[in-house]
Design an enzyme around this catalytic site. Structure first.
Site, PDB file in Angstrom:
ATOM      1  N   SER A 233      25.598-103.778  11.583  1.00 60.15           N
ATOM      2  CA  SER A 233      26.717-103.159  12.310  1.00 60.15           C
ATOM      3  C   SER A 233      27.128-101.812  11.697  1.00 60.15           C
ATOM      4  CB  SER A 233      27.915-104.121  12.283  1.00 60.15           C
ATOM      5  OG  SER A 233      29.101-103.425  12.583  1.00 60.15           O
TER       6      SER A 233
HETATM    7  N1  LIG Z   1      34.821 -99.506  17.516  1.00 60.92           N
HETATM    8  C1  LIG Z   1      34.727-100.754  16.799  1.00 60.92           C
HETATM    9  C2  LIG Z   1      33.445-101.457  17.191  1.00 60.92           C
HETATM   10  C3  LIG Z   1      33.395-102.882  16.689  1.00 60.92           C
HETATM   11  C4  LIG Z   1      32.258-103.649  17.347  1.00 60.92           C
HETATM   12  O1  LIG Z   1      32.073-103.581  18.574  1.00 60.92           O
HETATM   13  N2  LIG Z   1      31.490-104.395  16.526  1.00 60.92           N
HETATM   14  C5  LIG Z   1      30.394-105.193  17.050  1.00 60.92           C
HETATM   15  C6  LIG Z   1      29.267-105.237  16.049  1.00 60.92           C
HETATM   16  S1  LIG Z   1      28.606-103.639  15.747  1.00 60.92           S
HETATM   17  C7  LIG Z   1      30.889-106.613  17.301  1.00 60.92           C
HETATM   18  O2  LIG Z   1      31.700-107.105  16.556  1.00 60.92           O
HETATM   19  N3  LIG Z   1      30.408-107.260  18.369  1.00 60.92           N
HETATM   20  C8  LIG Z   1      30.772-108.601  18.678  1.00 60.92           C
HETATM   21  C9  LIG Z   1      31.796-108.698  19.764  1.00 60.92           C
HETATM   22  O3  LIG Z   1      32.294-107.643  20.248  1.00 60.92           O
HETATM   23  O4  LIG Z   1      32.108-109.817  20.166  1.00 60.92           O
HETATM   24  C10 LIG Z   1      34.814-100.492  15.292  1.00 60.92           C
HETATM   25  O5  LIG Z   1      34.610 -99.330  14.897  1.00 60.92           O
HETATM   26  O6  LIG Z   1      35.133-101.401  14.530  1.00 60.92           O
END
Ligand SMILES: N[C@@H](CCC(=O)N[C@@H](CS)C(=O)NCC(=O)O)C(=O)O
Length: 222
Positions: free
Chosen positions: A12
């Site tokens: 991530s």
């Molecule tokens: N803009 C957010 C993005 C966070 C994000 O979308 N993370 C992803 C992994 S890269 C995640 O947790 N995905 C799982 C979900 O949304 O359920 C940040 O900078 O923290």
């Protein structure tokens, strides 16, 4: 001071941005891997702390939780840094850092990475439309201008905007390689960032993991 806990996975980009910030601040923390494939982020325990069920999430030393990497990095500097170099207090300098952070959030992460990753990983698609790759190059064009004649994205000193943006660009290069002739500033900046202490373990390895995940899914650019 109690214990800081960072929840995340290596691949991530926003998790890696937080790790780079924690390291630059010399902060000790516990790192808890969240099994996204196994749905651990949607468990009752996790969503009670972060209803948006994303990583990264920071659990502060007093148990308060905060998610969204840009908010986490800014908070870490405000609360724990000895000075404001990584996130300046000066109104204009801070606005510049904020602009770059929002660029990462909206254009690089959402507009490029997630826009390509979601159909591949959630809908099992294997082809990526060419316009999505073009969007990455359009973002690189902007970054080339942002860097200009300065060593870092907001001038002479490194800030959390550099940590945030390097985390996504180093994975995007797997989809849209950077030609140093076309992007000399961006390429030079990436080289400088790669010389940071602990860079490989904090960002390099995870960036490669996401590149490998993309490669294992993509059969064609159409
Ligand atoms: N803009 C957010 C993005 C966070 C994000 O979308 N993370 C992803 C992994 S890269 C995640 O947790 N995905 C799982 C979900 O949304 O359920 C940040 O900078 O923290």
């Amino acid at each position: 001071m109690g214990k800081l806990v960072l929840y995340g996975v290596e691949a991530s980009p926003p998790v890696r941005a937080c790790k780079l910030t924690l390291d630059a601040l010399g902060l000790q923390y516990e790192y808890k891997l969240v099994n996204l494939l196994g749905g651990e982020h949607k468990s009752k325990e996790y969503t009670l702390k972060n209803p948006q069920h994303t990583v990264p999430m920071l659990e502060d030393d007093d148990g308060k939780c905060i998610w969204e990497s840009h908010a986490i990095c800014a908070y870490l500097v405000r609360r724990y840094a000895k000075d404001d170099a990584l996130y300046p207090k000066d109104y204009f300098k801070r606005a510049l850092v904020d602009q770059r952070l929002h660029f990462e959030s909206g254009v690089l992460f959402q507009g490029c990475i997630r826009n390509i990753a979601a159909p591949l990983f959630y809908k099992n698609e294997t082809e990526v439309p060419r316009f999505k790759i073009d969007a990455i190059y359009e973002a690189y064009d902007f970054l080339e201008v942002f860097i200009g004649s300065q060593p870092y994205l907001c001038g002479s000193g490194i800030t959390i905007a550099d940590f945030s943006i390097v985390s996504s660009v180093t994975s995007l290069v797997g989809l849209a390689p950077i030609d140093p002739k076309r992007y000399p500033k961006l390429n030079g900046w990436l080289d400088r960032m790669a010389k940071l202490p602990n860079y490989q373990s904090l960002n390099g390895n995870g960036a490669q993991m996401l590149i490998d995940m993309f490669s294992s899914k993509i059969t064609k650019i159409v």
